[in-house]
Design an enzyme around this catalytic site. Sequence first.
Site, short mmCIF file in Angstrom:
data_model
loop_
_atom_site.label_atom_id
_atom_site.label_comp_id
_atom_site.label_asym_id
_atom_site.label_seq_id
_atom_site.Cartn_x
_atom_site.Cartn_y
_atom_site.Cartn_z
N GLY A 152 0.83 -1.20 0.00
CA GLY A 152 0.00 0.00 0.00
C GLY A 152 0.86 1.25 0.00
N CYS A 153 0.29 2.35 -0.43
CA CYS A 153 1.05 3.60 -0.54
C CYS A 153 1.46 4.12 0.83
CB CYS A 153 0.23 4.64 -1.31
SG CYS A 153 -1.46 4.86 -0.69
N TYR A 154 0.48 4.22 1.73
CA TYR A 154 0.81 4.66 3.09
C TYR A 154 1.78 3.67 3.74
CZ TYR A 154 -3.12 8.05 3.54
OH TYR A 154 -3.98 9.12 3.44
N SER A 155 1.57 2.39 3.48
CA SER A 155 2.40 1.36 4.10
C SER A 155 3.85 1.51 3.67
CB SER A 155 1.89 -0.03 3.72
OG SER A 155 0.50 -0.12 3.91
#
Lengths: 345, 345, 345, 345
Positions: A152-155
């Site tokens: 994921g992007c935030y991850s």
Amino acid sequence: MIKIAIIGATGYSGQELLRLLLGHSEAKIKYLASKRYVGQKINDIYKSLEGANLNGAEVCVEEDIEKFSKDCDVIFLALPSGFASKLITEEVLKNTKVIDLGADFRFKNINVYKEWYKIEHFGEDLLSEAVYGLPEINREAIKKARLIANPGCYSTCSILSLAPFVKANTIDTSSIVINACSGTSGAGRGLATSALFCEVNENFKAYKIASHRHTPEIEQVLGLDVPLTFTPHLLPVNRGILTTIYADLRFDIEIDKLKEIAQDFYKSEQFVRIMEGDGSAEIRWVRGTNYFDMNIFKDSRTNKLIITSALDNLIKGAGGQAIQNMNLMFGLEENTGLNNMGVFP
Amino acid sequence: MIKIAIIGATGYSGQELLRLLLGHSEAKIKYLASKRYVGQKINDIYKSLEGANLNGAEVCVEEDIEKFSKDCDVIFLALPSGFASKLITEEVLKNTKVIDLGADFRFKNINVYKEWYKIEHFGEDLLSEAVYGLPEINREAIKKARLIANPGCYSTCSILSLAPFVKANTIDTSSIVINACSGTSGAGRGLATSALFCEVNENFKAYKIASHRHTPEIEQVLGLDVPLTFTPHLLPVNRGILTTIYADLRFDIEIDKLKEIAQDFYKSEQFVRIMEGDGSAEIRWVRGTNYFDMNIFKDSRTNKLIITSALDNLIKGAGGQAIQNMNLMFGLEENTGLNNMGVFP
Amino acid sequence: MIKIAIIGATGYSGQELLRLLLGHSEAKIKYLASKRYVGQKINDIYKSLEGANLNGAEVCVEEDIEKFSKDCDVIFLALPSGFASKLITEEVLKNTKVIDLGADFRFKNINVYKEWYKIEHFGEDLLSEAVYGLPEINREAIKKARLIANPGCYSTCSILSLAPFVKANTIDTSSIVINACSGTSGAGRGLATSALFCEVNENFKAYKIASHRHTPEIEQVLGLDVPLTFTPHLLPVNRGILTTIYADLRFDIEIDKLKEIAQDFYKSEQFVRIMEGDGSAEIRWVRGTNYFDMNIFKDSRTNKLIITSALDNLIKGAGGQAIQNMNLMFGLEENTGLNNMGVFP
Amino acid sequence: MIKIAIIGATGYSGQELLRLLLGHSEAKIKYLASKRYVGQKINDIYKSLEGANLNGAEVCVEEDIEKFSKDCDVIFLALPSGFASKLITEEVLKNTKVIDLGADFRFKNINVYKEWYKIEHFGEDLLSEAVYGLPEINREAIKKARLIANPGCYSTCSILSLAPFVKANTIDTSSIVINACSGTSGAGRGLATSALFCEVNENFKAYKIASHRHTPEIEQVLGLDVPLTFTPHLLPVNRGILTTIYADLRFDIEIDKLKEIAQDFYKSEQFVRIMEGDGSAEIRWVRGTNYFDMNIFKDSRTNKLIITSALDNLIKGAGGQAIQNMNLMFGLEENTGLNNMGVFP
């Protein structure tokens, strides 16, 4: 040339992946699949792609993963949660490699997926095989993988920020707070009043407080045995993520030493830039690139580590990282097609 | 490899030219010259360039055009008006090719320059040799040129829009109105209250009404013998120009025929996209590219031709076009280093 | 106190009208009607209105114009085209005054409406009675009206700009070009991909070229016997309209004299500001106000009049003008509730 | 009528204070003082104010606090740090009341000021008399004060968020993290490359990490005996502050109970809105108003209190709060001139 299918090519992530692949010397697009736009040319949907050399693949087709798997060397999926676990099967993986930009194969424990995503999972048997596609953490496994779960992007932003300090045991992991802010493309191209220009422009807000699905993903990959606090926010910009991360230092340690920990950890990484000086990471410096920028601070009064970090959510947070994974899987230079410097201003 | 110096490398145009050259397979940067930042590394000024492979050229040096001309195959100048005409001499041109992104060598008639720019000109003897660097209009001359006057951003957008119809004698040239709107990077990186975020954001205005310097440039290149009306406006976006152009049709003519005139005129041009359908050109589709987009309309009630056209002011309106010129001058494929598709969103 | 119903209270225009009425000393809201949000509190839909004193009118009700007409002194309608002509009847007008913010009663010739709006009209008998609610042009008729057709946003800006010069016969009316740019709130709160943040932000485009519905409205109110050219554009800002208008001067006339024509025409108007100096009108100076700003220029080379003008599309272009009309209809000071200065930055 | 002077009337805060006072029924502007614009009319500097009724006070004059103090009932100062402490004297306070929007009189301990502001202080004798002008915390003292230290924008947002929980002893004060984000008007109208449109637009960054001057102000007013962590960020919007605040809960407590603590604490406050439901505070709902919005969350997994809160930095964070203080000091209704609802979109 690597023959490629993209399933979900007409979302923001899909079309950006496509744009990047068009500049990749070894990539050859075979199929663009879309649910909403079957029969339409991709350059009618995204006129930015007018003039691209697609050699017959420009018309969006219906998803047909079996056929794609026979004709392609790799299939990228950029779909909402729950779809990939239905499509990806042992059959498919016998024929081709798969890079899934969604969440379906990110969790080792299927119960975590079910609890946070509230949907069924149809590919449990492949979970153990799937490799979490964060090259800076998992490079060797990626090289040998058939199935990649692209992070994921935030991850990506959160894990890369914290990994050096978790590994070095510098911080109290029970104190981690991740304050994360994303550009609006992260929400996709779906219709919602909350995504209208007049609702986002000149606004700023948090959302999904204490309940965002990237939380357990970050915890799993960092190997934490305690939960952390993660709060996403919506920025009135098209692209980019900035995270500001707080954690209690476990002992007294100089800022130079903290910076060194990160520098050492990432010393061979070409897409990680530990910033010099005392300026914050900024979205503007990573826009259009596969870079992950971070800087490290110490709040001496409270003995806290503070990290600011930035990436382009559609590139290092999605399509660029997917290509980085593809490059590793096919034995190419890791930065093939990913050499662009930041588009500023 | 083509050895390159950029004088004025730290303005918005200069750094974008540099970014594009970093992705150009035949370009090798030798010198980055700057007035304001001598001794500083370019990646400290623009952190978007951190990690770029500059091989020793990363530190900004003082302008020394004589030395540059001996060490380089081409020198780009991205300077305010009046500086290039002092620097570029016969001496320099004996050693190297020069592409000037400023206005100093755009006018054949020095009096026009003096009248509109209100500054002295120190290179009058080179005016007749200088070639106006708009490849779609002037390709053959560019190939042989030593000195290129790279067009203005508004001028490129306006000239490319009107050229087919002026040539075909379709419009009453005395009726031309160009309503042009530019992103704020067009104003450069200088300090001014009017360029502050809070003054530009959520605002829109015209400026330099009936007095903008690109007016005579457009008139000259189109070969008009009557003046036209040109009104620039400031858009709250970083990049992009959109022009909406109005002219009386000289006779009754169908919209399809009008479109055909433009399609024929540009049929071999890879950077010109005549849009299909009846949608306006849009800034978002050209951002990050060297494309010039246009579409053509007819107001049947008033028998007017209406053109909407768009380009990225820092690329087709500046650095990208300069590279297109360089490619022509050095016998390379015209699109070398300019193949990127639009960065959206 | 004037008892008021708003039908269509939950669109951008409706809620702004409501906000302004909440600051109006003589206004008392009785009903807020909405199609989409019946039963919901207005301050749950627009949390900006939390804390407003609505005395029981805060819950959105279903439209019931008959009942509203009996309980209210005035009804405002802020509905898509075609709805008002069904709702407003002689019956209703016997009980109450009506101010329609839509287009249904703006045209004297029903055929113009049908041609441009492509919908049926159910209130033809009331067309001749309806008064076009542009106070600067039509003040005395407004005072006595039962039914007001509140002008379109683009129309208000265009008509107020041109009226002095059409009346003074200064310009060739067959040469008028209106280049108009609006903030995105003008498109309303409906869901459309083209209205998403990522599609509007960092973009600019024209739309409905040579076919926008405000064109015949402007022509009618200016009393033109020839058509004009009108081109709307979409600005990446929330609020505001800027028009840049071009017309051939009929004879040689000094800029001072041109300015005087406008100053004389509007000498008693408190909401019209003819700007001093040679700066353009700007959206930022009218945001949040009922002002219409304009400045006047002459392109001496082409002998053209150029006008730049600005207003807030949700205030002078919609709700503010509606209140100005209400004030006139009820014998109040014309600026009651409309005294706010511009909210900047 | 209250006779008023504003010293520093031409900055963003000063002009917004002026705009609000123009809508205040009891305010009469006598003097507008400015350093940079002496002799110029305020409506030439901010054309948004064209048409305002200033009765002779429209021309900016040089600061002359002695004279102002004799002619006015209250003087507002909106100046950079260090100027107010020179201007405000016992002499001045004998004649008039003073509301200082700067930081000079906010600290009880002069050493804190010197340490964080790195400038000398010339009014030490008045520090103990000065009242911190946060009405929700300090109302009775404000009513009797001669000298008000108007709070900082970030400080207002942070203190109002935390005060209920510090008082109720619900949180571990040593764990407080304030992640604060402000619109660009907070940086003022001074010239800096970092404040240019192209540098702020499409960007987001932190700044002054672990060193922002509002940190000790928040600690002092909350009466903390341990330091907290405060990180400011720059948002690409004109106005508004959003803070996201984290603190460890001292014991297990339900979210409803947490919300109740805040509701009880602010039950009589008309400018504090504790939000219903589980949505975040948002900048868009407070723009143009004196409201402070907050909502309260619990991260059950980490047992943390999370608060999101928002205000308009130029109103509740500056000029609006200053007027709220003035109203209290002069025995007026506290909301006089501050009744506007949020300007949306």
